[in-house]
Design a protein around this motif. Structure first.
Motif, PDB file in Angstrom:
ATOM      1  N   GLY A 173      15.033 -25.230  21.407  1.00 24.48           N
ATOM      2  CA  GLY A 173      15.095 -26.418  20.562  1.00 24.48           C
ATOM      3  C   GLY A 173      16.530 -26.809  20.258  1.00 24.48           C
ATOM      4  N   TYR A 174      17.324 -25.843  19.827  1.00 20.26           N
ATOM      5  CA  TYR A 174      18.729 -26.147  19.516  1.00 20.26           C
ATOM      6  C   TYR A 174      19.538 -26.443  20.777  1.00 20.26           C
ATOM      7  N   ALA A 175      19.221 -25.739  21.851  1.00 21.37           N
ATOM      8  CA  ALA A 175      19.905 -26.038  23.113  1.00 21.37           C
ATOM      9  C   ALA A 175      19.627 -27.476  23.530  1.00 21.37           C
ATOM     10  N   GLY A 176      18.369 -27.899  23.382  1.00 17.30           N
ATOM     11  CA  GLY A 176      18.003 -29.266  23.742  1.00 17.30           C
ATOM     12  C   GLY A 176      18.747 -30.306  22.935  1.00 17.30           C
ATOM     13  N   MET A 177      18.892 -30.044  21.646  1.00 13.84           N
ATOM     14  CA  MET A 177      19.644 -30.980  20.804  1.00 13.84           C
ATOM     15  C   MET A 177      21.071 -31.162  21.316  1.00 13.84           C
ATOM     16  N   MET A 178      21.690 -30.066  21.759  1.00 13.84           N
ATOM     17  CA  MET A 178      23.099 -30.129  22.185  1.00 13.84           C
ATOM     18  C   MET A 178      23.273 -30.652  23.602  1.00 13.84           C
ATOM     19  N   GLU A 216      20.973 -32.422  25.432  1.00 16.76           N
ATOM     20  CA  GLU A 216      20.184 -33.609  25.769  1.00 16.76           C
ATOM     21  C   GLU A 216      19.672 -33.434  27.205  1.00 16.76           C
ATOM     22  N   ASP A 217      19.729 -34.468  28.029  1.00 20.44           N
ATOM     23  CA  ASP A 217      19.236 -34.318  29.409  1.00 20.44           C
ATOM     24  C   ASP A 217      20.385 -34.344  30.417  1.00 20.44           C
ATOM     25  N   LEU A 218      21.555 -33.943  29.957  1.00 22.18           N
ATOM     26  CA  LEU A 218      22.752 -33.999  30.802  1.00 22.18           C
ATOM     27  C   LEU A 218      22.908 -32.699  31.590  1.00 22.18           C
ATOM     28  N   GLU A 219      22.827 -32.795  32.895  1.00 24.60           N
ATOM     29  CA  GLU A 219      22.838 -31.620  33.766  1.00 24.60           C
ATOM     30  C   GLU A 219      24.062 -30.716  33.577  1.00 24.60           C
ATOM     31  N   PRO A 220      25.277 -31.270  33.476  1.00 20.12           N
ATOM     32  CA  PRO A 220      26.433 -30.381  33.267  1.00 20.12           C
ATOM     33  C   PRO A 220      26.302 -29.541  31.996  1.00 20.12           C
ATOM     34  N   ARG A 221      25.775 -30.147  30.926  1.00 22.15           N
ATOM     35  CA  ARG A 221      25.598 -29.387  29.681  1.00 22.15           C
ATOM     36  C   ARG A 221      24.480 -28.364  29.828  1.00 22.15           C
ATOM     37  N   LEU A 222      23.412 -28.750  30.501  1.00 23.20           N
ATOM     38  CA  LEU A 222      22.286 -27.836  30.694  1.00 23.20           C
ATOM     39  C   LEU A 222      22.740 -26.557  31.389  1.00 23.20           C
ATOM     40  N   ILE A 262      11.520 -32.600  22.441  1.00 27.21           N
ATOM     41  CA  ILE A 262      10.676 -31.606  23.118  1.00 27.21           C
ATOM     42  C   ILE A 262      10.939 -31.632  24.620  1.00 27.21           C
ATOM     43  N   HIS A 263      11.152 -32.810  25.163  1.00 27.64           N
ATOM     44  CA  HIS A 263      11.474 -32.933  26.591  1.00 27.64           C
ATOM     45  C   HIS A 263      12.781 -32.211  26.896  1.00 27.64           C
ATOM     46  N   TRP A 264      13.780 -32.408  26.051  1.00 31.56           N
ATOM     47  CA  TRP A 264      15.061 -31.731  26.258  1.00 31.56           C
ATOM     48  C   TRP A 264      14.907 -30.216  26.106  1.00 31.56           C
ATOM     49  N   ALA A 265      14.059 -29.793  25.172  1.00 31.68           N
ATOM     50  CA  ALA A 265      13.823 -28.356  24.986  1.00 31.68           C
ATOM     51  C   ALA A 265      13.195 -27.753  26.236  1.00 31.68           C
ATOM     52  N   LEU A 266      12.219 -28.454  26.819  1.00 34.01           N
ATOM     53  CA  LEU A 266      11.580 -27.964  28.038  1.00 34.01           C
ATOM     54  C   LEU A 266      12.569 -27.918  29.194  1.00 34.01           C
ATOM     55  N   ASP A 292      18.900 -21.760  35.916  1.00 31.87           N
ATOM     56  CA  ASP A 292      20.264 -21.976  35.436  1.00 31.87           C
ATOM     57  C   ASP A 292      20.246 -22.660  34.074  1.00 31.87           C
ATOM     58  N   ARG A 293      19.394 -22.145  33.199  1.00 34.98           N
ATOM     59  CA  ARG A 293      19.253 -22.660  31.843  1.00 34.98           C
ATOM     60  C   ARG A 293      19.302 -21.495  30.864  1.00 34.98           C
ATOM     61  N   ILE A 294      19.761 -21.735  29.652  1.00 37.10           N
ATOM     62  CA  ILE A 294      19.810 -20.674  28.660  1.00 37.10           C
ATOM     63  C   ILE A 294      18.423 -20.132  28.344  1.00 37.10           C
ATOM     64  N   GLY A 295      17.411 -20.980  28.478  1.00 38.09           N
ATOM     65  CA  GLY A 295      16.053 -20.558  28.168  1.00 38.09           C
ATOM     66  C   GLY A 295      15.252 -20.081  29.356  1.00 38.09           C
ATOM     67  N   ARG A 296      15.903 -19.781  30.472  1.00 39.28           N
ATOM     68  CA  ARG A 296      15.168 -19.239  31.619  1.00 39.28           C
ATOM     69  C   ARG A 296      14.473 -17.933  31.225  1.00 39.28           C
ATOM     70  N   CYS A 297      15.101 -17.166  30.323  1.00 38.54           N
ATOM     71  CA  CYS A 297      14.500 -15.898  29.894  1.00 38.54           C
ATOM     72  C   CYS A 297      13.344 -16.117  28.929  1.00 38.54           C
ATOM     73  N   CYS A 298      13.175 -17.332  28.438  1.00 40.12           N
ATOM     74  CA  CYS A 298      12.076 -17.651  27.514  1.00 40.12           C
ATOM     75  C   CYS A 298      10.864 -18.128  28.309  1.00 40.12           C
ATOM     76  N   LYS A 299      10.475 -17.325  29.288  1.00 40.82           N
ATOM     77  CA  LYS A 299       9.406 -17.725  30.212  1.00 40.82           C
ATOM     78  C   LYS A 299       8.035 -17.683  29.541  1.00 40.82           C
ATOM     79  N   VAL A 300       7.229 -18.695  29.827  1.00 41.81           N
ATOM     80  CA  VAL A 300       5.854 -18.758  29.347  1.00 41.81           C
ATOM     81  C   VAL A 300       4.949 -18.955  30.556  1.00 41.81           C
ATOM     82  N   GLY A 301       3.997 -18.041  30.743  1.00 40.14           N
ATOM     83  CA  GLY A 301       3.079 -18.130  31.874  1.00 40.14           C
ATOM     84  C   GLY A 301       1.897 -19.042  31.580  1.00 40.14           C
TER      85      GLY A 301
END
Length: 468
Positions: A142-147, A149-155, A287-291, A299-308
């Protein structure tokens, strides 16, 4: 049934398994009817097979905990992560099994699940949901998404937030807690304030959001609605961590309705979903940015936050059951469980204390049950009773070390081992010292029949206790 604790570990667990099996059998038969006839799916269920017996290897003895040498517990502690949170209902387990039937695009499933959550939880227009790997994971993405947004370099860069325009999160000093680590791990910087005036003064062009820790609402000087009002006026986001704050179920829609941009709830507490699940409800864009910041993206900070896919289906079913439950009936069930215990110990002069229940408590809302030992009859303290319950074999009843588990780090600045040990002293032990003749525990996570097991064990303990 008169349960004796002289049983072997396997026979004890087999009895529980048989009871659970009979429950599953009825549910499974009913569920299987939906898989045939007019409801039959056109796709073959290659991976979602019915439950099958295990005849070799792990699980073949019927006691998987014994096979690994681990002692299972009857949960009288509560919905705490360190002992597994909660127990899922048969319907939830069945949806997990069905979720394994097919492959699916996880992002597509998440978007659909989010709509299901938003409708079920009466979310405001423009809000949706997201199934996360727990409430802590919801904070990360959620916080990563806020920072980002949908910008690939930031992601790709997060948590290196160098050059990000807004990275500061305001938090009331009284709202600091162990889980703000999840905010900090995104690269965001926490700015502590105490008053409304300080909160407003702390806002600057680098301010991203204001964090609100719901379970600490009564500790802060700025309320939730005030937090939202301030944030809106200054064009910044708000995040409410309400992880343990349902029931009451109405909070699922009341907190988003206040205007928080994001609200998270744990899926593995009283909702009784998969332990590693959480719910994030928020504005669709956020929520879209969070996903975009979480798995299955790479290559995302939340890759380890995997949900099956299985977890997603299990969480949705658990949430549906939770929202539609008759909570008054649930409370009557808790009372009945406590009464079984009260009836068993009454002959020893151990008296049930008045039930304590605040339906508007901030977190872990559940009735509290306790009992008073007559010190003129028995020479045993409440703390000693709890220790003996925890030491029960082959299945422990609670755990006196549930809040540490030997996983506390060493403090290199501590003066001695004794000072470190004192700092880690369980709160339960402190309460026992203040009320030496009382003991109490949670009954809301007991499985059917476990109230009788506890009652029988207490009878053993009090029968063997020295007389005063």
């Amino acid at each position: 049934m008169n349960l004796k604790f002289g049983w072997s570990r396997r026979s004890f667990l087999s009895m529980l398994g048989a009871a659970s099996g009979s429950l599953f059998a009825g549910r499974e038969a009913k569920g299987s009817e939906l898989l045939v006839g007019e409801h039959e799916h056109s796709l073959s269920k290659i991976d979602g097979n019915p439950i099958v017996p295990i005849t070799t290897g792990l699980g073949s003895t019927g006691d998987i905990y014994a096979e690994l040498g681990v002692k299972p517990l009857i949960n009288i502690v509560g919905t705490v992560t360190v002992i597994g949170g909660s127990v899922m209902k048969p319907e939830v387990m069945e949806l997990i099994r069905r979720g394994n039937e097919h492959f699916v695009l996880i992002d597509e499933l998440e978007v659909a699940a989010g709509k299901f959550i938003a409708k079920l939880c009466k979310s405001p227009v423009g809000y949706t949901g997201l199934v996360t790997g727990g409430a802590a994971a919801a904070m990360v993405v959620g916080y990563a998404g806020m920072m980002t947004e949908d910008l690939e370099p930031r992601l790709k860069a997060c948590p290196d937030v160098t050059g990000f325009p807004r990275t500061e999160v305001i938090i009331q000093k009284s709202h600091r807690y162990a889980f703000d680590h999840q905010i900090r791990q995104t690269g965001a910087k926490l700015i502590e304030v105490e008053t409304r005036e300080e909160m407003i003064a702390a806002i600057n062009p680098r301010t991203l959001a204001i964090h609100f820790t719901n379970i600490l609402s009564d500790k802060g000087k700025v309320s939730g609605p005030e937090t939202v009002e301030i944030a809106r006026k200054h064009g910044i986001y708000t995040f409410n961590d309400a992880s343990a704050d349902v029931p009451p179920v109405s909070r699922l829609w009341e907190y988003p309705a206040i205007g928080f941009d994001m609200v998270t709830f744990s899926g593995g507490k009283d909702i009784c979903g998969p332990q590693a699940s959480g719910i994030l409800i928020g504005k669709e864009e956020l929520i879209h940015w969070a996903l975009m910041n979480m798995s299955p993206q790479e290559d995302r900070i939340g890759r380890c936050c995997k949900v099956g896919k299985e977890t997603i289906f299990g969480l949705l079913k658990a949430l549906e059951i939770f929202v539609n439950q008759d909570y008054d009936a649930t409370l009557r069930m808790y009372d009945a469980r406590a009464q079984v215990i009260s009836d068993a110990v009454a002959k020893f002069g151990v008296k049930a204390q008045p039930r304590e229940f605040d339906p508007q408590a901030l977190g872990n809302v559940t009735p509290s049950y306790s009992w008073m030992i007559d010190s003129s009859k028995l020479a045993i303290t409440g703390h000693e009773v709890m220790l003996q319950l925890a030491a029960t074999q082959p299945v422990g009843i609670g755990s006196m070390g549930a809040d540490s588990g030997g996983m506390r780090g060493r403090n290199p600045d501590a003066n001695s081992d004794k000072s470190t040990a004192k700092a880690a002293k369980p709160k339960r032990a402190e309460r026992a010292a203040k009320n030496p003749n009382t003991f109490g525990f949670a009954v809301w996570q007991l499985k059917e029949g476990e109230d009788k097991i506890i009652a029988d064990r207490l009878v053993e303990i009090f029968s063997a206790a020295p007389k005063a």
